[in-house]
Design a protein around this motif. Structure first.
Motif, short mmCIF file in Angstrom:
data_model
loop_
_atom_site.label_atom_id
_atom_site.label_comp_id
_atom_site.label_asym_id
_atom_site.label_seq_id
_atom_site.Cartn_x
_atom_site.Cartn_y
_atom_site.Cartn_z
N GLU A 98 0.38 -1.24 -0.16
CA GLU A 98 0.25 -0.19 -0.17
C GLU A 98 0.87 0.81 0.24
N ALA A 99 2.20 1.16 0.56
CA ALA A 99 2.89 2.25 0.46
C ALA A 99 3.44 2.45 -0.83
N GLY A 100 3.47 1.60 -2.15
CA GLY A 100 4.49 1.34 -3.51
C GLY A 100 5.59 0.85 -3.24
N LYS A 101 5.51 -0.05 -2.59
CA LYS A 101 7.18 -1.14 -2.82
C LYS A 101 6.59 -1.98 -3.26
N HIS A 102 7.96 -2.65 -4.32
CA HIS A 102 7.82 -3.58 -4.17
C HIS A 102 8.19 -5.31 -2.96
N VAL A 103 7.50 -6.10 -3.33
CA VAL A 103 7.44 -6.83 -1.92
C VAL A 103 7.83 -8.06 -2.50
N LEU A 104 9.34 -8.63 -1.93
CA LEU A 104 9.64 -10.12 -1.56
C LEU A 104 9.34 -10.36 -0.34
N CYS A 105 8.85 -11.37 0.20
CA CYS A 105 7.90 -12.70 1.10
C CYS A 105 8.82 -14.27 0.70
N GLU A 106 9.16 -14.18 2.65
CA GLU A 106 9.30 -15.74 2.21
C GLU A 106 8.39 -16.61 2.50
N LYS A 107 8.39 -17.55 1.58
CA LYS A 107 7.89 -18.47 2.41
C LYS A 107 6.86 -19.46 3.77
N PRO A 108 6.21 -19.39 3.69
CA PRO A 108 5.00 -19.96 3.21
C PRO A 108 4.01 -18.26 3.46
N LEU A 109 3.65 -17.96 2.10
CA LEU A 109 2.65 -16.54 2.11
C LEU A 109 2.27 -16.64 3.24
N ALA A 110 1.39 -16.68 4.02
CA ALA A 110 1.23 -16.62 5.67
C ALA A 110 0.79 -17.75 6.70
N ASN A 111 -0.14 -17.08 7.68
CA ASN A 111 0.23 -18.65 8.76
C ASN A 111 -1.51 -19.35 8.53
N ASP A 112 -2.27 -19.17 7.77
CA ASP A 112 -3.72 -19.17 7.64
C ASP A 112 -4.26 -18.79 6.07
N THR A 113 -5.46 -19.35 5.46
CA THR A 113 -6.13 -18.92 3.91
C THR A 113 -6.50 -17.48 4.40
N ALA A 114 -7.20 -17.03 5.34
CA ALA A 114 -7.79 -16.19 5.66
C ALA A 114 -7.18 -14.63 5.47
N GLU A 115 -5.24 -14.75 5.93
CA GLU A 115 -4.59 -14.41 6.10
C GLU A 115 -3.78 -14.12 4.25
N ALA A 116 -3.53 -15.23 3.88
CA ALA A 116 -3.53 -15.12 2.21
C ALA A 116 -4.42 -13.93 1.56
N GLU A 117 -5.82 -14.63 1.37
CA GLU A 117 -6.33 -14.01 1.08
C GLU A 117 -6.29 -12.20 1.09
N ALA A 118 -6.63 -11.70 2.14
CA ALA A 118 -5.67 -10.51 2.47
C ALA A 118 -4.72 -9.81 1.25
N MET A 119 -4.00 -10.54 1.67
CA MET A 119 -2.30 -9.97 1.11
C MET A 119 -2.18 -10.42 -0.40
N VAL A 120 -3.25 -11.13 -1.23
CA VAL A 120 -3.89 -11.24 -2.36
C VAL A 120 -3.59 -10.11 -3.19
N GLU A 121 -5.42 -9.86 -2.06
CA GLU A 121 -5.86 -9.08 -2.46
C GLU A 121 -5.09 -7.60 -2.78
N ALA A 122 -4.12 -6.92 -1.65
CA ALA A 122 -3.83 -5.60 -1.75
C ALA A 122 -2.36 -6.02 -2.58
N ALA A 123 -2.37 -7.02 -2.98
CA ALA A 123 -1.37 -7.67 -4.35
C ALA A 123 -1.84 -7.45 -5.75
N ARG A 124 -3.05 -8.23 -5.69
CA ARG A 124 -3.32 -7.40 -7.03
C ARG A 124 -3.61 -5.68 -7.74
N ALA A 125 -3.98 -4.83 -6.49
CA ALA A 125 -4.22 -3.86 -6.90
C ALA A 125 -3.10 -3.30 -6.57
N ALA A 126 -1.69 -3.68 -6.34
CA ALA A 126 -0.01 -3.17 -6.20
C ALA A 126 0.09 -2.74 -7.71
N THR A 127 -0.04 -5.21 -8.38
CA THR A 127 0.47 -5.86 -9.70
C THR A 127 -0.27 -4.10 -10.34
#
Length: 381
Positions: A98-127
């Motif tokens: 959301e701050a406009g940065k490129h992000v590299l995140c270590e695996k796994p993406l998140a601790n559960d699916t709900a967190e991962a879904e929120a991350m994907v929503e932010a990533a699609r807007a950033a992409t």
């Protein structure tokens, strides 16, 4: 007259322990190995002021900081590299995107699916804004595994029927090994399954080109209690996991992961079996890929050892003369190279895996956990 060259891309690394050290090595070496955009290792971030200051000096970062929120707001930071425990991934990654940065995140993406879904929503807007949201499944950049992918894509195995992946370690065999964040569900999400099982499942999907559609799984916590700072502490994640995966291309895969496999230090063994050939690989011999050509006469068939050190092999054009082997850390440099190329020319060099792929894999991990809770019932994705 203005300088026509752009300023170096500023990198901020969040985390300075095991993965922070590996990523620091990559950022130190990527420009020397590959023709990539210039970078500046701006700042490394950690909670302990003294420890992160020492890490900054040892790992060759310009500055250190303890507040990641302040760091991601800096105009001289373009890339945020997240090497924290899993429970912090979502908050940091979403804020950085959301701050406009490129992000590299270590695996796994998140601790559960709900967190991962929120991350994907932010990533699609950033992409959509031209940012890159990359997920660090580094073993995709091991040259021998990248070559295995080329073999599969070229049809050398024919129709894939079966795959096996076993990721085995032994660092928790001693029942007196102390508690850590990796053994607590609230910080790690899951144990061996999320930590190393995610690598095994990612490789099966990546190499086969097929997606998991159903799973049957079993988890085990072999040592339920470990020494903590204030006395014995309950282990709330798995020590080992087993799963059978059904793939959308018709293949079946088996996965076994364990931190309790005596004698196995960091052994990721992968086998693929097709109608026309087979492949096998072991991370403890990372420069070797074994290939069997089943189209040859039966009397001539057998596994051929391919020493993956030739300039024609993936990523090897940047490294050493043939026969001069690469190590575990080189894959992180290869990953940094691919990220920088994706940032500079995303139309040509799309980075994979991205956050969408991470979400899909998180759903597989959660399905295995659900299957175990349901006494091995098949869970369809």
């Amino acid at each position: 007259m203005p300088d026509p060259s752009p300023r170096p891309l500023g990198v901020a690394l969040i985390g300075y322990a095991f993965m922070g050290r590996a990523h620091s090595q990559a950022w130190r070496t990527v420009e020397a190995a590959f023709d990539v955009p210039a970078i500046a290792r701006k700042v490394i971030v950690g909670r302990d002021e003294q420890a992160v200051a020492e890490a900054a000096q040892r790992l060759d970062w310009e500055e250190h900081a303890t507040d990641w929120r302040e760091v991601i707001s800096r105009e001289d930071v373009d890339i945020v590299d997240i090497c924290t425990p899993g429970f912090l991934h979502a908050e940091i990654a979403i804020a950085a995107l959301e701050a406009g940065k490129h992000v590299l995140c270590e695996k796994p993406l998140a601790n559960d699916t709900a967190e991962a879904e929120a991350m994907v929503e932010a990533a699609r807007a950033a992409t959509a804004r031209g940012q890159v949201a990359a997920l660090g499944f580094t073993y995709r950049r091991v040259p021998a595994l990248a070559l295995a992918k080329q073999f599969v894509q070229a049809g050398r195995l024919g129709t894939l029927r079966q795959a096996k992946a076993a990721y085995l370690q032994d660092w928790l065999v001693d029942a007196e090994a102390p508690m850590s964040w990796r053994l607590r569900k609230e910080t790690a999400g899951s144990g061996a399954l999320g930590d190393i099982g995610s690598h095994a499942i990612d490789q099966i999907q990546h190499l086969s080109g097929q997606r998991v559609t159903a799973v049957r799984g079993r988890l085990a916590t072999m040592v339920p209690e470990r020494p903590g700072e204030d006395g014995p502490e309950q282990v709330t994640v798995d020590d080992a996991a087993w799963a059978t995966l059904e793939l959308d291309g018709g293949a079946t895969a088996s996965v076994e992961v364990s931190r309790m496999a005596t004698g196995a230090k960091n052994s990721l063994r992968i086998e693929l079996f097709g109608t026309d050939g087979a492949l096998r690989f072991d991370l403890e011999s990372p420069n070797e890929l074994w290939f069997l050509d089943a189209t040859a006469p039966v009397a001539e068939q057998g596994y051929t050892r391919v020493l993956v050190t030739e300039p024609e092999h993936p990523y090897l054009e940047a490294w050493w003369p043939q026969g001069h082997v690469l190590g575990w850390e080189n894959a992180f440099t290869n990953q940094a190279r691919d990220l920088l190329l994706a940032i500079s020319d995303g139309e040509t060099h799309r980075f994979s895996p991205d956050f969408d792929e991470g979400l899909a894999l998180q759903r597989v991990l959660d399905a295995i956990i659900d299957s175990d809770a349901a006494d091995g019932t098949t869970i369809t994705l």
